[in-house]
Design a protein around this motif. Structure first.
Motif, short mmCIF file in Angstrom:
data_model
loop_
_atom_site.label_atom_id
_atom_site.label_comp_id
_atom_site.label_asym_id
_atom_site.label_seq_id
_atom_site.Cartn_x
_atom_site.Cartn_y
_atom_site.Cartn_z
N LEU A 35 -1.54 44.10 50.82
CA LEU A 35 -2.90 44.44 51.24
C LEU A 35 -3.73 44.58 49.97
O LEU A 35 -3.43 45.40 49.10
CB LEU A 35 -2.90 45.74 52.04
N GLN A 36 -4.78 43.75 49.86
CA GLN A 36 -5.59 43.78 48.65
C GLN A 36 -6.98 44.32 48.96
O GLN A 36 -7.20 44.93 50.00
CB GLN A 36 -5.67 42.37 48.04
N LEU A 37 -7.93 44.07 48.08
CA LEU A 37 -9.25 44.66 48.27
C LEU A 37 -9.96 44.18 49.52
O LEU A 37 -10.55 44.96 50.25
CB LEU A 37 -10.15 44.38 47.05
N HIS A 38 -9.94 42.87 49.77
CA HIS A 38 -10.76 42.34 50.86
C HIS A 38 -9.96 41.95 52.10
O HIS A 38 -10.54 41.73 53.15
CB HIS A 38 -11.53 41.10 50.39
N ALA A 39 -8.67 41.78 51.95
CA ALA A 39 -7.85 41.30 53.07
C ALA A 39 -6.39 41.40 52.65
O ALA A 39 -6.07 41.98 51.61
CB ALA A 39 -8.20 39.86 53.42
N TYR A 40 -5.53 40.81 53.46
CA TYR A 40 -4.14 40.66 53.03
C TYR A 40 -4.07 39.52 52.03
O TYR A 40 -4.89 38.59 52.07
CB TYR A 40 -3.23 40.34 54.22
N ASP B 51 -6.31 41.80 60.54
CA ASP B 51 -6.78 40.77 59.61
C ASP B 51 -7.12 41.29 58.22
O ASP B 51 -7.50 40.52 57.35
CB ASP B 51 -7.98 40.02 60.20
N GLY B 52 -6.99 42.59 58.01
CA GLY B 52 -7.22 43.14 56.68
C GLY B 52 -8.67 43.39 56.32
O GLY B 52 -8.97 43.90 55.24
N VAL C 243 -12.19 44.80 55.49
CA VAL C 243 -12.61 46.13 55.05
C VAL C 243 -13.56 46.73 56.08
O VAL C 243 -14.52 46.08 56.49
CB VAL C 243 -13.32 46.03 53.68
N GLY D 218 -15.41 55.57 35.59
CA GLY D 218 -16.07 54.74 36.59
C GLY D 218 -16.72 53.49 36.03
O GLY D 218 -17.25 52.68 36.78
N ASP E 152 -10.75 51.54 33.06
CA ASP E 152 -11.81 52.29 33.73
C ASP E 152 -12.10 53.53 32.90
O ASP E 152 -11.22 54.34 32.66
CB ASP E 152 -11.32 52.67 35.13
N ARG F 163 -15.31 49.75 42.36
CA ARG F 163 -14.25 49.22 43.23
C ARG F 163 -14.72 49.20 44.69
O ARG F 163 -14.56 48.20 45.39
CB ARG F 163 -13.01 50.10 43.09
N ALA G 43 -6.08 45.28 44.38
CA ALA G 43 -6.21 46.69 44.74
C ALA G 43 -5.77 47.63 43.61
O ALA G 43 -6.13 48.80 43.60
CB ALA G 43 -5.41 46.98 46.00
N LEU G 44 -5.01 47.12 42.67
CA LEU G 44 -4.52 47.99 41.59
C LEU G 44 -5.42 47.97 40.36
O LEU G 44 -5.23 48.73 39.42
CB LEU G 44 -3.12 47.55 41.17
N ARG H 48 -12.63 44.27 36.20
CA ARG H 48 -12.60 42.85 36.52
C ARG H 48 -12.11 42.04 35.32
O ARG H 48 -12.41 42.38 34.18
CB ARG H 48 -14.00 42.38 36.94
N HIS I 290 -18.11 54.30 42.98
CA HIS I 290 -17.28 53.50 42.08
C HIS I 290 -17.44 52.01 42.36
O HIS I 290 -17.58 51.59 43.50
CB HIS I 290 -15.82 53.90 42.23
N LEU J 143 -10.30 43.19 39.29
CA LEU J 143 -10.97 44.01 40.31
C LEU J 143 -11.76 43.19 41.34
O LEU J 143 -12.23 43.73 42.32
CB LEU J 143 -11.86 45.05 39.62
N ASP J 144 -11.90 41.90 41.12
CA ASP J 144 -12.55 41.11 42.16
C ASP J 144 -11.68 40.95 43.39
O ASP J 144 -12.17 40.67 44.48
CB ASP J 144 -12.96 39.74 41.62
N TYR J 145 -10.36 41.09 43.22
CA TYR J 145 -9.45 40.92 44.35
C TYR J 145 -8.37 42.00 44.44
O TYR J 145 -7.89 42.30 45.52
CB TYR J 145 -8.71 39.58 44.24
N GLU K 162 -16.33 49.89 33.76
CA GLU K 162 -15.34 48.97 33.22
C GLU K 162 -15.48 48.93 31.70
O GLU K 162 -16.58 48.85 31.18
CB GLU K 162 -15.59 47.57 33.75
#
Ligand code: SF4
Lengths: 551, 112
Positions: free
Chosen positions: A47-52, B17-18, B20, A479, A476, B82, A422-423, A427, B80, A418-420, A481
């Protein structure tokens, strides 16, 4: 070309069916996320920032045209028309739906691919030189040994629950392109005076939070002892490896805490306790595997390629691409084509479905139906006739795939950041794009010479910044970059970890900082001296001066 | 003078579907951050947490958590970067994600 054997195929199919069932049960609420997470991770689904995100292993970076076309199909049908080739010879899709994943895994299994075991505390997919089986400087193709080790490890119950994940790299050439010294175990092939071959065994290298260069435990291990010897290493690790602290659980920590001497003697003692018994089987298996990797039937060609030579004279742009992106093949009249996935201002490692299909078609027509994915996030056509190079280049150019920057400043390695991811703490891609634009001039890039710029968006170091000649790590700070620059890293033969130069920079300051570093190098280098060599001779002082002297 | 209120927003990814999503005042999950409720009191925060837990059990969402945000002139700005990126999409692919689908937030991921 490499094919899974039947055993693997039925295993992959069975796993896909299992996953379909697990995903359905998760969607129905019969499995909690805590129960499901390890199952999806085992199948490469994050599971990432925008989706799986689905991560698919490309064993030995080796793909057939059919497989590459399937990757394109997945990009178009289930993702947003593109995929990202990673530094670990994987492809990642960024917009995957859980409800589609089992279908995707089915589509992959049909072409003998999968996402299994790219995560978890097990032995990850074994990586090798992306020019394996083709490079002029190679002693032997390292992939059969890699595959033997993969088969040995992937189902070995003893090694499925290690203290931490475990990575192996194998190279069959004296010029190390597999970064063997920054893996948990690295293997490098040597030939002695008698013409015999043996493996140098390196243990305890790694990147991430605590980067370390591996120590050598054997300098010339006969091939038939490889598996039992590695088993001894794994047992010592399983016995002593720290499970109490995630960050200290890697074998590199054990090796460096025990010390190279002590670690070596522990391994040797363990090895003596379990004398090799299975080697005969291994040798037979190795011979069987080697057939899968056999070099395709190449033609006997003349050394002189008149059309190729003439095209270089006629076309300066092609000549430049040929100079930078072609590499010496072991067979006369052939060449290795390196397709840079780093167009000016582009996203390193990204390719559209359309581009994947173009590369697949070229491989089918001109490269024995074979492609490779390199850990520098580029694509390789390994067996190309020199006489076909110009035609290939023309086709690549039509699809924005002809960047002539292979191995130069524009050939930047960058993780998704950071564009995709989760960790991520910062960017990485925009930094890469800004540097790429700053050094867009190819004359300038060629004047600077071979250079590796590596960018990671967090301490996990997926962008391999520790071993970049110039490494950039995004962090970071309250807050915001900001970016730390290291110099002098290398994953090559004389591997080294880069040194932090000084205080970090804001993102928009990074390209100027890189320019100052490179200007300093160009000013101070001796004739023919590459960046890394110059840095090693000069030390950090002049570069620090250039960056931090009162403005 | 713009009016700024500080608080917390509950977010998660939709399970199937993940995608947000953000929890709204009505207790449903919205795609756009501007529809999120900004919890300012401990009770409000607790209510969001309870709702999120329930919806995780009901397999609507997964991986829920709170993040710091402020409301500026009625629009939600995540503190933030993120979270601002999650609310917009990748800064390097403006053709993808919420920013391309009409569900973006009002504040750019990268400011200044
Ligand atoms: S280095 Fe960090 S930010 Fe980059 S891909 Fe790896 S985990 Fe993500």
């Amino acid at each position: 070309m490499y094919r899974y054997d039947e055993f693997d195929l039925s295993f992959v199919k069975q796993r896909t069916e299992q996953f379909r069932d697990q995903a359905e049960r998760r969607l129905k609420g019969e499995l909690t996320e805590d129960e499901f997470r390890p199952l999806r991770l085992m199948n490469g689904l994050y599971l990432q920032l925008h989706a799986y995100m689905l991560r698919i292993a490309i064993p030995y970076g080796t793909l057939s045209s059919k497989q590459m076309r399937r990757l394109a199909y997945i990009a178009d049908k289930w993702d947003r028309g593109y995929g990202h080739f990673t530094t670990r010879q994987n492809i990642q899709y960024n917009w995957i739906k859980l409800e589609d994943t089992a279908d995707i895994l089915d589509a992959l299994a049909e072409v003998e691919m999968h996402g299994i075991q790219t995560s978890g505390n097990c032995i990850r997919n074994v990586t090798t030189d992306h020019w394996a089986g083709a490079a002029a400087d190679e002693i032997a193709d390292p992939r059969p040994v890699g595959e033997l080790l993969r088969q040995w490890s992937s189902l070995h119950p003893e090694f499925s629950f290690l203290p931490r994940k475990f990575k192996i790299a194998v190279t069959g050439a004296p010029n190390d392109r597999a970064a063997v010294k920054v893996h948990d175990i690295g293997l490098r092939l040597h030939k002695n005076d008698k013409g015999e071959i043996g493996w140098e065994v390196l243990v305890g290298g790694g990147q991430g939070r605590t980067p370390m260069i591996a120590v050598m435990v054997r300098d010339f291990l006969p091939e038939k002892e490889l598996v039992p010897y590695l088993e001894a290493i794994m047992r010592v690790y399983n016995l002593y490896g720290r499970r109490d602290n995630k960050y200290k659980a890697r074998i590199k920590i054990l090796v460096h805490e025990l010390g190279a001497e002590k670690f070596r003697s522990e391994v040797e003692a363990e090895y003596a306790r379990h004398p090799a018994q299975t080697t005969e089987v291994d040798q037979k298996e190795l011979a069987r595997i080697a057939e899968y990797f056999a070099l395709p039937q190449l033609e006997k060609l003349s050394r002189f390629a008149p059309h190729f030579e003439q095209s270089k004279l006629d076309n300066k742009e092609f000549a430049r691409w040929a100079r930078n992106n072609l590499a010496a093949h072991s067979t006369q009249g052939y060449t290795i084509v390196n397709i840079s996935l780093k167009p000016e201002g582009g996203i390193p490692g990204d390719a559209t479905g359309e581009q994947m299909r173009v590369m697949a078609d070229l491989a089918e027509r001109y490269s024995q139906d074979e492609l490779r994915v390199s850990h520098a996030q580029n694509i390789v056509l390994p067996h190309v006739k020199l006489e076909d190079a110009f035609t290939i280049w023309q086709e690549l150019r039509k699809h924005d795939l002809a960047a002539a920057n292979y191995g130069l400043a524009g050939d930047i390695i960058a993780c998704p950041g950071l564009d995709y991811c989760a960790l991520a703490t910062a960017r990485s891609i925009p930094i890469s794009q800004a540097i790429s634009r700053k050094f867009a001039d190819l004359d300038k890039q060629e004047k600077i010479g071979p250079l590796k710029i590596n960018i990671s968006g967090c301490i996990n170091a997926c962008g391999h910044h520790h071993v970049g000649h110039i490494g950039i790590l995004g962090l970071d700070k309250k807050g915001e970059e900001f970016y730390q620059i290291t110099l002098g890293g290398s994953s090559g033969d004389s591997a080294s970890i880069g040194t932090i130069l000084g205080p970090g920079f804001a993102g928009e300051e990074v390209p100027d900082a890189i320019e100052k570093i490179l200007d300093t190098y160009v000013k101070l280098r001796q004739p023919g001296e590459e960046f890394l060599a110059a840095y090693r001779r000069l030390g950090p002082a002049p570069f620090k001066e250039a960056l931090y002297a009162a403005a | 003078m713009s009016e700024i209120e500080k608080g917390q927003v509950m977010t998660a990814n939709r399970l199937r579907d993940g995608e947000v999503v953000f929890l709204t005042r009505a207790g449903v999950w919205a795609m756009a951050i501007d529809e999120a409720v900004l919890a300012q009191e401990p009770q409000a925060v607790a209510a969001l947490e309870a709702r999120a837990k329930e919806d995780e059990k009901a397999t609507l969402v997964t991986g829920s958590y709170l993040f710091d945000a402020e409301r500026v002139n009625g629009k939600i700005r995540a503190s933030h970067i993120r979270e601002r990126i999650r609310a917009q999409g990748p800064t390097v692919r403006l053709d993808l994600g919420k920013q391309a689908e009409g569900t973006a937030g009002s504040f750019a991921a990268v400011e200044g």
